[in-house]
Design a protein around this motif. Structure first.
Motif, PDB file in Angstrom:
ATOM      1  N   LEU A  90      36.637  41.966  42.040  1.00  0.00           N
ATOM      2  CA  LEU A  90      35.899  41.072  42.935  1.00  0.00           C
ATOM      3  C   LEU A  90      34.609  41.720  43.435  1.00  0.00           C
ATOM      4  N   PRO A  91      34.614  42.952  43.950  1.00  0.00           N
ATOM      5  CA  PRO A  91      33.336  43.537  44.366  1.00  0.00           C
ATOM      6  C   PRO A  91      32.362  43.730  43.203  1.00  0.00           C
ATOM      7  N   TRP A  92      32.851  43.989  41.997  1.00  0.00           N
ATOM      8  CA  TRP A  92      31.948  44.050  40.849  1.00  0.00           C
ATOM      9  C   TRP A  92      31.251  42.705  40.642  1.00  0.00           C
ATOM     10  N   GLY A 109      30.790  36.308  47.508  1.00  0.00           N
ATOM     11  CA  GLY A 109      32.239  36.223  47.477  1.00  0.00           C
ATOM     12  C   GLY A 109      32.739  34.807  47.663  1.00  0.00           C
ATOM     13  N   LEU A 110      32.086  34.051  48.542  1.00  0.00           N
ATOM     14  CA  LEU A 110      32.461  32.647  48.733  1.00  0.00           C
ATOM     15  C   LEU A 110      32.214  31.835  47.471  1.00  0.00           C
ATOM     16  N   ALA A 156      36.474  34.627  50.900  1.00  0.00           N
ATOM     17  CA  ALA A 156      35.949  35.670  50.005  1.00  0.00           C
ATOM     18  C   ALA A 156      37.028  36.725  49.781  1.00  0.00           C
ATOM     19  N   TYR A 157      38.163  36.251  49.317  1.00  0.00           N
ATOM     20  CA  TYR A 157      39.321  37.071  48.988  1.00  0.00           C
ATOM     21  C   TYR A 157      39.511  37.046  47.475  1.00  0.00           C
ATOM     22  N   SER A 158      40.441  37.847  46.986  1.00  0.00           N
ATOM     23  CA  SER A 158      40.639  37.958  45.540  1.00  0.00           C
ATOM     24  C   SER A 158      41.737  37.046  44.995  1.00  0.00           C
ATOM     25  N   LEU A 191      42.764  44.415  37.251  1.00  0.00           N
ATOM     26  CA  LEU A 191      41.629  44.970  37.991  1.00  0.00           C
ATOM     27  C   LEU A 191      41.349  44.209  39.280  1.00  0.00           C
ATOM     28  N   THR A 192      42.140  43.183  39.546  1.00  0.00           N
ATOM     29  CA  THR A 192      41.885  42.303  40.686  1.00  0.00           C
ATOM     30  C   THR A 192      42.818  42.562  41.857  1.00  0.00           C
ATOM     31  N   ARG A 193      44.124  42.697  41.546  1.00  0.00           N
ATOM     32  CA  ARG A 193      45.110  42.906  42.598  1.00  0.00           C
ATOM     33  C   ARG A 193      46.248  43.765  42.053  1.00  0.00           C
ATOM     34  N   PRO A 194      46.965  44.491  42.916  1.00  0.00           N
ATOM     35  CA  PRO A 194      48.098  45.293  42.439  1.00  0.00           C
ATOM     36  C   PRO A 194      49.159  44.460  41.727  1.00  0.00           C
ATOM     37  N   VAL A 195      49.298  43.194  42.117  1.00  0.00           N
ATOM     38  CA  VAL A 195      50.313  42.342  41.505  1.00  0.00           C
ATOM     39  C   VAL A 195      49.935  41.932  40.088  1.00  0.00           C
ATOM     40  N   GLY A 196      48.827  42.465  39.585  1.00  0.00           N
ATOM     41  CA  GLY A 196      48.495  42.278  38.183  1.00  0.00           C
ATOM     42  C   GLY A 196      49.604  42.743  37.262  1.00  0.00           C
TER      43      GLY A 196
END
Length: 388
Positions: A90-92, A109-110, A156-158, A191-196
């Motif tokens: 997301l920050p990328w 982000g929005l 603006a969350y992932s 690459l987005t969240r640990p739950v990947g």
């Protein structure tokens, strides 16, 4: 079951309708939630835009965009909280949008969340439509949009980005059998969240099933097909593994990422902390809240069993099961658990199938009531003091 329509003279509206209807329903529910939030914010002399883009996790993503992974914050109890707890996709993307437009990282982000949430809705629709028909798929999208915590889909969350990647990865693996694409999308989800981890496991299960099919009598194209399966399976874990190894290199410990998460209180304890929290509510001054929470968990487990009885594809069950297990069995902030469960959209399919069998007026009345509750609850939630 898949819905196919032929485009011919005078049939353009029928051909376009399957594409537009789920997106229109999703956008309508999101618009309702945002309108209620904007009205509430105006009445409270606050900014809806800042509530959506400049609070809690959103601020940490903005810091990563502006300064890279070098920010820490010392909590009142002495814990050192590192921004390396937040995965980088997301920050990328925020940095890329900021470079290409006049938007700042928060507004980028929005925008990313808005686009990703529409992509997620369309991916959920296509995936469910193939197995259960367009009506069930439409109600699945509507229910996902009307979850009580669905305001996160517009923040603006992932979460929206992750669900979009997850839905299309499952579609690539279980519908299209496009293993390189499934592996690539799973890697991006990692690459987005640990739950990947849930997406990687689902792709691996789908790949294993496909590999077994090649061993059946009469199967052809073994060599090329197996190479594609192996490629997809190999790609799937690379995103998460690469980031975790990078964090390990930065922290000087192979398990450095676990240490970073541990400082945030996000360990995996098999649900012991959650059980203690629930028990404390039941035996404390708010027993009703504890009982309600316990009932909610039991209903969630009942939904998991309904997915099994519905005969959902095994990769779906693996994906949803891991999402639920990680949400319930982590020791993190308990108020975030509803948000952590939001990616488990397969759990909504049995409910959607029940609505699909109901008269249209009654079914849409249920969706409308759920959307109204989500709109009010989302506005109330974002005006509170704790992170969602």
């Amino acid at each position: 079951m898949s819905v196919r329509m032929t485009i011919g003279p005078g049939r353009a509206p029928d051909a376009v309708r399957p594409v537009l209807l789920p997106l229109a329903v999703f956008a309508g529910i999101r618009a309702l939630c945002l309108a209620v939030l904007a009205g509430w914010a105006y009445a409270s002399d606050r900014s809806a835009r800042e509530l959506l883009s400049m609070r809690w996790d959103s601020l940490w993503y903005v810091r990563v965009v502006e300064h890279g992974y070098d920010f820490t914050l010392t909590a009142p109890d002495g814990r050192v909280l590192s921004d390396m707890a937040f995965f980088p996709l997301l920050p990328w993307l925020e940095r890329t949008v900021t470079a290409l437009t006049s938007l700042g990282p928060a507004d980028a982000g929005l925008l990313i969340s808005a686009v990703a949430s529409m992509a997620a809705a369309w991916g959920i629709f296509r995936l469910v439509e193939h197995f259960y028909g367009s009506r069930t798929a439409l109600f699945t999208v509507a229910l996902w949009a009307a979850l009580p915590v669905s305001i996160v889909q517009s923040m603006a969350y992932s979460e929206s980005l992750f669900v979009a990647l997850s839905a299309w990865a499952l579609y690539a693996a279980t519908v299209r059998r496009n293993w390189p694409l499934a592996g690539l999308l799973a890697s991006l989800a990692g690459l987005t969240r640990p739950v990947g981890l849930a997406v990687t496991a689902a792709v691996w299960v789908a790949a294993a099933l496909a590999w077994r099919e090649l061993a059946e009598p009469g199967a052809s194209g073994h060599s090329a097909a197996r190479k594609r399966i192996l490629l997809g399976a190999a790609l799937a874990p690379l995103g998460a593994a690469g980031y975790i190894l990078w964090v390990g290199q930065r922290t000087g410990s192979l398990l450095g990422y676990l240490d970073v998460q541990g400082a945030w209180g996000n360990g995996f304890d098999g649900g012991l902390a959650f059980a203690r929290f629930t028990g404390g509510l039941i035996t404390g001054p708010t027993p009703f809240a504890g009982v309600a929470l316990l009932v909610g968990v039991l209903l969630l487990l009942r939904l998991c069993w309904a997915c099994v009885r519905q005969g959902q594809p095994l990769p779906w069950l693996v994906y949803g099961g891991i999402v639920v297990a990680l949400a319930l069995c982590s020791s993190g902030y308990f108020g975030s658990k509803p948000r952590l469960l939001m990616p488990a959209f397969p759990l909504l399919v049995p409910l959607a199938a029940a609505l699909a069998r109901t008269r249209a007026a009654a079914a849409w009345a249920v969706i409308s009531a759920a959307a109204a509750i989500a709109a009010v609850y989302g506005a109330f939630w974002l005006h509170g003091s704790g992170p969602p």
